[in-house]
Structures are given as structure tokens and as C-alpha cells.
Design a protein around this motif. Structure first.
Motif, PDB file in Angstrom:
ATOM      1  N   PRO A 245      -2.372  13.697   5.168  1.00 24.84           N
ATOM      2  CA  PRO A 245      -3.402  14.625   5.665  1.00 24.84           C
ATOM      3  C   PRO A 245      -3.495  14.648   7.188  1.00 24.84           C
ATOM      4  O   PRO A 245      -3.488  13.608   7.833  1.00 24.84           O
ATOM      5  N   ASP A 246      -3.536  15.856   7.739  1.00 25.37           N
ATOM      6  CA  ASP A 246      -3.737  16.079   9.176  1.00 25.37           C
ATOM      7  C   ASP A 246      -2.550  15.657  10.037  1.00 25.37           C
ATOM      8  O   ASP A 246      -2.648  15.652  11.265  1.00 25.37           O
TER       9      ASP A 246
ATOM     10  N   ARG B 293      -2.506   7.223   9.610  1.00 30.48           N
ATOM     11  CA  ARG B 293      -3.511   7.771   8.703  1.00 30.48           C
ATOM     12  C   ARG B 293      -4.473   6.694   8.221  1.00 30.48           C
ATOM     13  O   ARG B 293      -5.684   6.935   8.105  1.00 30.48           O
ATOM     14  N   ASN B 294      -3.953   5.515   7.929  1.00 28.19           N
ATOM     15  CA  ASN B 294      -4.794   4.421   7.452  1.00 28.19           C
ATOM     16  C   ASN B 294      -5.871   4.071   8.479  1.00 28.19           C
ATOM     17  O   ASN B 294      -7.042   3.865   8.140  1.00 28.19           O
ATOM     18  N   GLN B 295      -5.497   4.028   9.753  1.00 29.64           N
ATOM     19  CA  GLN B 295      -6.466   3.724  10.808  1.00 29.64           C
ATOM     20  C   GLN B 295      -7.442   4.883  11.016  1.00 29.64           C
ATOM     21  O   GLN B 295      -8.628   4.670  11.289  1.00 29.64           O
ATOM     22  N   MET B 296      -6.949   6.111  10.889  1.00 28.75           N
ATOM     23  CA  MET B 296      -7.835   7.273  11.003  1.00 28.75           C
ATOM     24  C   MET B 296      -8.895   7.246   9.904  1.00 28.75           C
ATOM     25  O   MET B 296     -10.064   7.563  10.134  1.00 28.75           O
ATOM     26  N   ASP B 297      -8.487   6.857   8.702  1.00 27.83           N
ATOM     27  CA  ASP B 297      -9.430   6.776   7.583  1.00 27.83           C
ATOM     28  C   ASP B 297     -10.523   5.740   7.836  1.00 27.83           C
ATOM     29  O   ASP B 297     -11.614   5.827   7.262  1.00 27.83           O
ATOM     30  N   GLN B 298     -10.213   4.747   8.675  1.00 27.96           N
ATOM     31  CA  GLN B 298     -11.188   3.708   9.006  1.00 27.96           C
ATOM     32  C   GLN B 298     -11.998   4.051  10.255  1.00 27.96           C
ATOM     33  O   GLN B 298     -12.761   3.228  10.758  1.00 27.96           O
ATOM     34  N   GLY B 299     -11.787   5.267  10.757  1.00 28.87           N
ATOM     35  CA  GLY B 299     -12.582   5.732  11.877  1.00 28.87           C
ATOM     36  C   GLY B 299     -11.939   5.602  13.240  1.00 28.87           C
ATOM     37  O   GLY B 299     -12.570   5.920  14.251  1.00 28.87           O
TER      38      GLY B 299
ATOM     39  N   ARG C 258       0.823  -1.212   0.000  1.00 27.37           N
ATOM     40  CA  ARG C 258       0.000   0.000   0.000  1.00 27.37           C
ATOM     41  C   ARG C 258       0.858   1.263   0.000  1.00 27.37           C
ATOM     42  O   ARG C 258       0.433   2.309  -0.492  1.00 27.37           O
TER      43      ARG C 258
END
Length: 358
Positions: A322-323, A251-257, A63
Motif C-alpha cells: 500500500p502507498d 511499510r511496516n514502519q509506516m504502519d507504526q506511525g 513476517r
């Protein structure tokens, strides 16, 4: 990431390529040029296209590799067979295939830089090659003769679970992790034996803040994890409140909530290198040179930065996540191969003793 589409879009469409770079004609042949930078002369490009494909044994998660890798395929027409394995498995597979005379990979890499040194000594990486901008690259990131390159570097930030950590308690520095409020299992840490990424991170803390910092951190009684996967799981669940983690994983975990936040400590951060080279038996020697040229170019390294990691080119963009605040490349610490070789055993032994592991 720098956008090179603009005025060349019509020309690219005419060539039947998606997001293709400029193909500049020289003496009835074509060179690959992007943003005024020549990635491959006409001879290399023609030979690479004739080979048509490359095989990579890569330790960078797919990824994270894909944004740049897929751009390379679009822009060159070279197909990449990317096989992602953890470093110990790449090391074992490459050694076994090389010893049997059937190593299929054109490129192998690892997060354990001493494995790259061993590959050189075994003869597996005896295909020196200097990219066009070789002299401008940081000497820490490439072999003096071009046997290996650190084409990717992944930074490590402080990560917190905002569901269990009050914003007022967020650590702003590595030293803040020594606050008594983090004592008794609220900190999760990966073991130094979990791979080169963690060795590099602890070497940074030791050399930046001193060995006494590690002793005081161990006195906080953190939970020690064998790898980043179970650590990330427990961080997301709130079993631990704070750890160190790569920005892309956060970030990947943030994107999943997941209620996570990445914090850039004021003392700076380390970045572990993914180091590899062209194999001695590379079946596609020209196509893999084109790949390396592209990754070392400003355009290629900007494509790498889009996935949250540092590229090889020193002029490339700061990684974009991002962020999350990511420091400029000049503020990132990476251990050199020579120092890694000199300090590895002693640093690991000290860490095990301090944190009470095997």
C-alpha cells in the motif's frame, strides 16, 4: 492477489478446509489444481499428505514468508516448521548438521547465492527436482538441473524520512542522491559486507550507473551501517534523511506511525534473491516437492506478491505494498549466480576502497 475463492467456497467448506484449492479426482485419486493449474498430481499429493510436514531453514524474515507460507499450509494440509535465521547462521547450521549426518531441514535457503553454489559442491543440495512449469521460469532464478531456485526476490527502493526531508527535496532518481544537499551524513547506507541483499544493490548501481557513481556517492560522506536494523532505526529517528530499503520494511514502519516514504527511482531497482533447494537428506521429499510446486505456481507466486516481494512465476502479480510503487518484474534487476561468482571479490574490494571501510 488473484482470488480463487468465489464459486468454490461451498465445496471447500464441505471438504472442511479453509481457503482450500480444488481437489480434482483422477482414477479414484485426487490431484491438486488451482485456477486450472495442476500443482501436484494425485500420486505426489497422496505421498506428501502421508508425510504431513516439512522443515525449512529460511533466510526470509518470518513476517514476509508468512502470507504465502500460511496459505500453503491451509490449502495443502502440510504443516511447515519454518526456522528463520540470517544467512551466515543458516549456512553454518546446515553445514554442521549435514557433516554430522543429521540435517533435519527439507529445504535451506540464503540471500548469499554463492552459499547455494557451495552447498551443491558439498553435496548438501544434490536433490535435483524440476517443477511442472520449470521451462517457463527465468533461467537466472533456477539451476539448469533444478538443484536450486530463487523463490523470493525483494526489491530495494529509496526511503526518506518525511519529518526531516521536505517533499520538494525528495529524490526522484539514484542520481539525485548526488545533490550537494545530501552531503555530510544525511544519507545512510548499509555496508556491502552486510549481506547478499546489499551486494546485489551495489552491483546494480555499479553496472547501471558506473563505478564513478559510487565514487561520487561516497564523496557525499554518507553514514555506513553494518546492517539494515540500525540503519532503519536511525532513519525512523531522523538521524539520517534518506537510504535504500525493502518496501516491506518501509511499510511496516509506516504502519507504526513512522514518517517514511518509499520512492521508486526512475532508473529502476534491484531485487535480491532468496535462493535455496531441496536438501539431499530431506526427510519429507514429497511434501517439500509439493511446497516448491506451490511456490512456483501462479497462485503461489501471487500469494508471495501479497507480502511485497516477487514470486518465482513470471506471470505473477506485481508485489502489493500500500502507498508504495513497485515496478513490474520485467523492470527489476537481479544478478545471476555466475556473474555474482565472477565479480563478487572485485566489487567488494572496490566498494571498501571507495567508501573507506575495512
Amino acid at each position: 492477489m488473484t482470488d480463487h475463492a468465489g464459486s468454490r467456497l461451498g465445496r471447500r467448506a464441505a471438504l472442511g478446509l479453509l481457503a482450500a484449492p480444488a481437489l480434482v479426482r483422477h482414477a479414484n485419486a485426487q490431484a491438486l489444481t488451482i485456477g486450472g493449474e495442476t500443482i501436484a498430481d494425485a500420486e505426489l499429493l497422496a505421498k506428501a499428505k502421508q508425510e504431513g510436514t516439512i522443515s525449512i531453514y529460511g533466510s526470509l524474515p518470518t513476517r514476509n514468508w508468512s502470507p504465502a507460507g500460511e496459505a500453503f499450509q491451509r490449502e495443502t494440509g502440510i504443516r511447515v516448521d519454518y526456522i528463520n535465521l540470517i544467512s551466515p547462521r543458516i549456512y553454518a547450521r546446515a553445514n554442521a548438521e549435514f557433516a554430522a549426518g543429521r540435517l533435519a531441514a527439507d529445504w535451506v535457503d540464503t540471500t548469499e547465492v554463492l552459499m547455494a553454489k557451495d552447498w551443491m559442491e558439498r553435496g548438501l543440495l544434490r536433490q535435483p527436482y524440476k517443477v511442472p512449469n520449470f521451462d517457463s521460469l527465468d533461467p537466472v532464478l533456477r539451476d539448469p538441473d533444478g538443484h536450486w531456485y530463487s523463490i523470493f526476490r525483494t526489491p530495494y527502493l529509496i526511503a526518506v524520512n518525511t519529518g526531516v526531508v521536505d517533499e520538494r527535496d525528495n529524490p526522484a532518481s539514484w542520481m539525485d542522491l548526488l545533490d550537494p544537499k545530501w552531503r555530510g551524513g544525511r544519507i545512510g547506507l548499509p555496508s556491502i559486507d552486510g549481506g547478499g541483499a546489499f551486494f546485489n544493490a551495489y552491483a546494480f548501481l555499479r553496472e547501471k550507473l558506473g563505478i564513478d557513481y559510487l565514487r561520487r556517492l561516497a564523496a557525499q560522506r554518507p553514514r555506513i551501517y553494518p546492517s539494515s536494523t540500525p540503519l532503519l532505526t536511525d532513519l525512523v529517528r531522523g538521524e539520517v534523511g534518506v537510504t535504500i530499503m525493502a518496501p516491506a520494511s518501509i511499510r511496516n514502519q509506516m504502519d507504526q506511525g513512522a514518517p517514511l516514504k518509499g520512492i521508486l527511482p526512475r532508473e529502476g531497482v534491484s531485487a535480491y534473491a532468496t535462493t535455496g533447494g531441496i536438501t539431499t537428506s530431506a526427510p519429507h521429499p514429497n511434501a517439500i516437492r509439493l511446497y516448491l510446486n506451490w511456490m512456483a505456481s501462479l497462485h503461489g507466486s501471487n500469494s508471495v506478491a501479497a507480502s511485497g516481494i516477487y514470486g518465482l512465476n513470471p506471470r505473477a502479480n506485481t508485489p502489493a505494498v500500500p502507498d508504495l510503487a513497485i515496478p513490474p518484474v520485467a523492470d527489476v534487476w537481479t544478478m545471476s549466480l555466475d556473474r555474482w561468482a565472477a565479480q563478487r571479490d572485485a566489487y567488494i574490494a572496490d566498494w571498501r576502497s571507495i567508501f573507506g571501510t575495512r
